[in-house]
Design an enzyme around this catalytic site. Structure first.
Site, PDB file in Angstrom:
ATOM      1  N   ARG A  72      39.879  36.512  55.131  1.00 30.94           N
ATOM      2  CA  ARG A  72      38.426  36.612  54.991  1.00 30.94           C
ATOM      3  C   ARG A  72      37.982  38.027  54.610  1.00 30.94           C
ATOM      4  O   ARG A  72      36.951  38.203  53.963  1.00 30.94           O
ATOM      5  CB  ARG A  72      37.737  36.128  56.265  1.00 30.94           C
ATOM      6  CG  ARG A  72      38.091  34.665  56.565  1.00 30.94           C
ATOM      7  CD  ARG A  72      37.104  33.964  57.455  1.00 30.94           C
ATOM      8  NE  ARG A  72      37.685  32.724  57.955  1.00 30.94           N
ATOM      9  CZ  ARG A  72      37.756  31.576  57.260  1.00 30.94           C
ATOM     10  NH1 ARG A  72      37.269  31.513  56.044  1.00 30.94           N
ATOM     11  NH2 ARG A  72      38.306  30.504  57.794  1.00 30.94           N
ATOM     12  N   ARG A  83      48.026  38.291  68.418  1.00 32.09           N
ATOM     13  CA  ARG A  83      46.774  37.725  68.944  1.00 32.09           C
ATOM     14  C   ARG A  83      46.953  37.220  70.384  1.00 32.09           C
ATOM     15  O   ARG A  83      48.014  36.770  70.784  1.00 32.09           O
ATOM     16  CB  ARG A  83      46.277  36.630  68.001  1.00 32.09           C
ATOM     17  CG  ARG A  83      45.962  37.219  66.635  1.00 32.09           C
ATOM     18  CD  ARG A  83      45.404  36.212  65.681  1.00 32.09           C
ATOM     19  NE  ARG A  83      44.108  35.709  66.112  1.00 32.09           N
ATOM     20  CZ  ARG A  83      43.459  34.740  65.485  1.00 32.09           C
ATOM     21  NH1 ARG A  83      43.993  34.177  64.412  1.00 32.09           N
ATOM     22  NH2 ARG A  83      42.296  34.326  65.922  1.00 32.09           N
ATOM     23  N   GLN A  89      38.708  27.001  70.087  1.00 31.85           N
ATOM     24  CA  GLN A  89      40.156  26.808  70.171  1.00 31.85           C
ATOM     25  C   GLN A  89      40.573  26.587  71.619  1.00 31.85           C
ATOM     26  O   GLN A  89      41.386  25.709  71.914  1.00 31.85           O
ATOM     27  CB  GLN A  89      40.887  28.026  69.581  1.00 31.85           C
ATOM     28  CG  GLN A  89      40.699  28.128  68.073  1.00 31.85           C
ATOM     29  CD  GLN A  89      41.373  29.348  67.468  1.00 31.85           C
ATOM     30  OE1 GLN A  89      41.832  30.231  68.190  1.00 31.85           O
ATOM     31  NE2 GLN A  89      41.419  29.399  66.148  1.00 31.85           N
ATOM     32  N   ASP A 134      33.304  32.929  61.930  1.00 38.82           N
ATOM     33  CA  ASP A 134      34.240  33.230  60.842  1.00 38.82           C
ATOM     34  C   ASP A 134      33.537  33.786  59.605  1.00 38.82           C
ATOM     35  O   ASP A 134      34.191  34.176  58.639  1.00 38.82           O
ATOM     36  CB  ASP A 134      35.003  31.964  60.441  1.00 38.82           C
ATOM     37  CG  ASP A 134      35.949  31.509  61.548  1.00 38.82           C
ATOM     38  OD1 ASP A 134      36.355  32.353  62.361  1.00 38.82           O
ATOM     39  OD2 ASP A 134      36.263  30.304  61.598  1.00 38.82           O
ATOM     40  N   ARG A 140      42.858  19.268  62.883  1.00 40.97           N
ATOM     41  CA  ARG A 140      42.644  18.220  63.896  1.00 40.97           C
ATOM     42  C   ARG A 140      42.987  16.840  63.359  1.00 40.97           C
ATOM     43  O   ARG A 140      43.450  15.972  64.103  1.00 40.97           O
ATOM     44  CB  ARG A 140      41.193  18.287  64.388  1.00 40.97           C
ATOM     45  CG  ARG A 140      40.947  19.520  65.282  1.00 40.97           C
ATOM     46  CD  ARG A 140      39.481  19.907  65.300  1.00 40.97           C
ATOM     47  NE  ARG A 140      39.148  20.937  66.277  1.00 40.97           N
ATOM     48  CZ  ARG A 140      39.252  22.257  66.079  1.00 40.97           C
ATOM     49  NH1 ARG A 140      39.720  22.726  64.929  1.00 40.97           N
ATOM     50  NH2 ARG A 140      38.904  23.104  67.027  1.00 40.97           N
ATOM     51  N   LYS A 163      39.082  23.749  57.239  1.00 39.91           N
ATOM     52  CA  LYS A 163      40.356  24.093  57.878  1.00 39.91           C
ATOM     53  C   LYS A 163      40.427  23.524  59.291  1.00 39.91           C
ATOM     54  O   LYS A 163      41.432  22.909  59.670  1.00 39.91           O
ATOM     55  CB  LYS A 163      40.501  25.626  57.902  1.00 39.91           C
ATOM     56  CG  LYS A 163      41.767  26.131  58.528  1.00 39.91           C
ATOM     57  CD  LYS A 163      42.217  27.425  57.896  1.00 39.91           C
ATOM     58  CE  LYS A 163      41.382  28.627  58.316  1.00 39.91           C
ATOM     59  NZ  LYS A 163      41.789  29.200  59.610  1.00 39.91           N
ATOM     60  N   SER A 164      39.359  23.719  60.064  1.00 40.89           N
ATOM     61  CA  SER A 164      39.370  23.239  61.458  1.00 40.89           C
ATOM     62  C   SER A 164      39.565  21.729  61.505  1.00 40.89           C
ATOM     63  O   SER A 164      40.339  21.198  62.305  1.00 40.89           O
ATOM     64  CB  SER A 164      38.049  23.571  62.146  1.00 40.89           C
ATOM     65  OG  SER A 164      37.902  24.956  62.254  1.00 40.89           O
TER      66      SER A 164
END
Ligand code: S3P
Length: 754
Positions: A708, A434, A481, A627, A338, A333-334
């Site tokens: 998750r 958040r 992040q 995570d 990007r 995902k990360s």
């Protein structure tokens, strides 16, 4: 007017004794039928200018009584619903004004400002018992004869209460629509008219206009004869009631004209692209639109008012599953986020393979389409990005909605701070809670202008056209992040941007920037770059996400007899906390064929069952496994003895408060855990538990919409004595599309219920 006390509720949940429908057409008739179908026991009466409509209504059993004179029908009615054309509302209200006593008055008009203004002219101000509303449902057919009891089922009804609206009146109108199966929303009158102008009035206007244009051409018969699906689909709504639409267009004039202006500039842009042969610009628009249409249901759910979609996905996981085979989990995902970001800003075409087609990374992709970048795909993980260069992004037409994706919002904040135009970033309910101060504060130090909602939460409004300057930033928390956000802003800043991290965090941004020919240096705990450079496109191979692989690593680690291989997993040293921790707990795990793919280390991971032992998790591993903790807690619950975690307060500000959510879920299964502000102690299996027997019970879990948490409890079932039911699992699709199928393939007994 005062609110009257009504009889107690009937089977439908409605308290009205008699509903008076003023204007018996499709809308009022369908409401009457829906109420009767829902078990409404009160009386339904109707007024209409047209005696035939009343006669049909009576004959069809849609209404119990009715007439063409309004006066006698008002006394004794508890609620009056106005379903006359928008421009007729004022005269009806004038007739009603002297007759109304304590009835609740509501309406179904498609525009609200005009009706509010009419009510103000008649009553001086909108009465507290008047609740303006609008069901978003209709048909090209009209009249009570076309009425349909299911017209409102799974449709939205927008109510637009005023500050003085009586809560009981509002509640009663809500109850009426809810009983018909509708989802009731509230918004302001102004917002309603703006939204409807764009989503309904403009499309109707275009359909009417297109048909009219073609119908006036000499060869119209030829054209209509050959008109195929495209014409049919696009113009279906031009068959609707002309008088009604004339009224709506006049009543919502201002908002409609604004929407029309936007449309005209869009059409002019496409015209220019076609005339000048600018195929890239044309593709960018078509592609953006085509994908917006495809992802409408998920990504644009927030702005969709036509149909309602229930997103409560529930998992039922039964014990007795097994874990074996060889699988490849979806892309990282990360890295996927990007790849889109840097590919869009690069010069040239970036080919991506292994892209994660999950909602989070798709939100990033869609946002770039909205900023004018032509992106082809994704198709089986392949994406082609036609980069626009560092200064090539265009201002999006509206706010960028990034759903559940914290990474998208925080990285975008940095990237957009350096643009020439303003942008707004919004997200779903979880993302809106958040913290964004962690990026907004240092970006402001760099010269960015960022507005946030209360407590520095989203939405973020980022003012473009600022001169950014590089800073030296000492991050108060270990966050990739934040680091990435500042480095992306640093691309647009004068001088050097330096970020020091208190502990190593994932370095995908640095690696990919270097891969795109943009030097990022590192010395010890500090990464830095110099602003003003360029990115050159290159291919990207996205490895499988170790965070997704984790669920299966833990599944195999806790299940007697398990033997599983996970293929092509990214094992970047800043992400392998889960491997280190599982090994420290005694897992039988080995890396096979370690290699490099597109600047990232990858390997196959082979894991077999071996009993685990509880450990004190070294604090240095926390950012490297940030995570993976929800799944690791399940490993801990199956390990002998106690596992202790500290220094993990970041878990409280993820998609949910993961410490609390996991503690609550584990407690539902009978697992003992003690929570701390920055960690948790989890008591695993006792020595006297049967060696390969269950470790805990079954139970009912709320995942709180956190992907998750949902997946962690799904794998927990492998050692439960009973079924585990997990609610609110739709967000698994943000990071792991196809999770249930893959889990079943390796042997889990998992079912999805919607
Ligand atoms: C991510 C960084 C981590 C991680 C998130 C993805 C990234 O967040 O939890 O899922 O792609 O940079 P923090 O950097 O806030 O710890």
């Amino acid at each position: 007017m005062a609110v009257s006390q009504q009889d107690s509720k009937d089977a439908s949940g409605i308290v009205e004794s008699r509903l008076l429908i003023v204007g018996l057409g499709l809308i009022g008739g369908s409401l009457a039928r829906a109420l009767k179908a829902a078990g409404f026991k009160g009386e339904i009466v109707a007024w209409d200018r047209d005696a035939d409509a009343i006669a049909s209504g009576l004959e069809m059993g849609v209404i119990d009584a009715g007439g063409t004179e309004l006066g006698p029908l008002v006394p004794g009615s508890s609620m009056i619903l106005l379903a006359v054309p928008v421009l007729a509302m004022e005269s009806v209200l004038r007739t009603l004004a002297p007759l109304i006593e304590n009835q609740v008055v509501t309406d179904v008009g498609s525009t609200k400002l005009a009706i509010r203004a009419a009510a103000e002219r008649v009553f001086g101000s909108v009465p507290a018992n008047m609740v303006l509303g609008h069901p978003i449902a209709g048909s090209e057919r009209s009249g009570v004869v076309a009425s349909d009891s299911s017209l409102y089922r799974q449709h939205k009804v927008i109510l637009t209460p005023q500050a003085n609206t009586h809560p009981e009146a509002l509640g009663r109108v809500k109850a009426l629509w809810s009983a018909c199966g509708a989802e009731v929303l509230e918004m302001t009158v102004e917002r309603h008219d703006e939204v409807l102008a764009r989503t309904s009035h403009l499309p109707h206007l275009l359909a009417f206009s297109l048909v009219d244009t073609l119908a006036r051409q000499d060869d119209r018969l030829e054209i209509f004869r050959y008109a195929a699906g495209g014409f049919r689909d696009f113009t279906r709504i031009a068959g609707s009631d002309p008088v009604m639409w004339r009224d709506i267009f006049s009543a919502n004039r201002d908002a409609l004209l604004t929407a029309l202006d936007d449309f005209e500039s869009g059409i002019a842009r496409m015209r220019r692209a076609i005339a000048s042969g600018d195929e890239d610009a044309l593709l960018a628009t078509l592609d953006r639109a085509s994908h917006a249409r495809h992802y409408f249901d998920t990504l644009l759910n927030k702005t969709r008012y036509q149909t309602m979609e229930s997103r409560n996905v529930r998992y039922r996981a039964r014990p007795s599953g097994s874990v074996s085979g060889s699988i490849r989990v979806p892309g990282d995902k990360s890295i996927s986020h990007r790849a889109i970001m840097l590919g869009a800003l690069a010069e040239g075409v970036t080919q991506v393979q292994g892209f994660l087609e999950g909602e989070d990374s798709l939100a990033t992709l869609q946002a770039f389409r909205e900023m004018g970048v032509a992106i082809e795909g994704p198709q089986q993980g392949r994406v082609t990005i036609h980069g626009v260069g560092m200064q090539g992004l265009k201002q999006p037409a509206g706010p960028l909605y990034v759903g559940n994706a914290g990474t998208a919002m925080r990285l975008f904040a940095g990237l957009l701070a350096g643009q020439a135009f303003d942008t707004e970033l919004t997200g779903d309910a979880s993302l809106t809670k958040r913290p964004m101060a962690r990026v907004a504060d240092p970006l402001r130090e760099m010269g960015a202008v960022i507005e946030t909602a209360k407590d520095q939460r989203p939405p973020l409004v980022i003012r473009g056209g600022q001169r950014l300057k590089g800073i030296v930033y000492d991050m108060p928390m270990a966050s990739a992040q934040v680091k990435s956000c500042l480095l992306l802003a640093g691309l647009y800043a004068e001088g050097e941007t330096r970020v020091r991290e208190p502990a190593p965090t994932r370095d995908h941004t640095e690696r990919m920037l270097n891969g795109f020919g943009y030097p990022v240096q590192r010395e010890g705990d500090t990464a830095w770059l110099e602003g003003g450079g360029r990115l050159i496109a290159g291919p990207i191979d996205v490895p499988s996400d170790i965070s997704s692989a984790t669920f299966f690593l833990v599944a195999a680690a806790i299940t007697p007899g398990a033997d599983l291989t996970l293929e092509h997993v990214g094992i970047n040293p800043t992400r392998i906390g889960v491997i280190n921790i599982l090994k420290a707990m005694g897992a039988d795990l080995e890396l096979i064929d370690e290699r490099e793919a597109g600047g990232e280390p990858v390997a196959d991971i082979h894991i077999r069952y071996r009993p685990l032992t509880g450990i004190d998790i070294p604090e240095a591993q926390v950012p490297l496994a940030i995570d993976e903790f929800p799944a690791l807690f399940i490993a801990a619950a199956n390990a002998q003895g106690i596992t202790r975690l500290r220094g993990a307060e970041e878990l409280r500000v993820k998609e949910s408060d993961r410490l609390q959510a996991m503690a609550d879920g584990m407690s539902a299964l009978g697992i003992k855990a003690t929570l701390y502000e920055d960690g948790i102690d989890i008591s695993g299996r006792d020595e006297d538990q049967e060696a390969e027997g269950p470790s805990y019970g079954g139970g009912h879990i709320d995942s709180l919409g956190d992907h998750r948490i949902a997946m962690s409890f799904a794998i927990a079932s492998l050692r439960a004595s009973d079924d585990i039911i997990i609610d609110d699992c739709a967000n698994v699709a943000t990071s792991f599309p196809g999770f249930v199928e893959l889990a079943r393939r390796v042997g889990l007994n998992l079912e999805e219920q919607t």
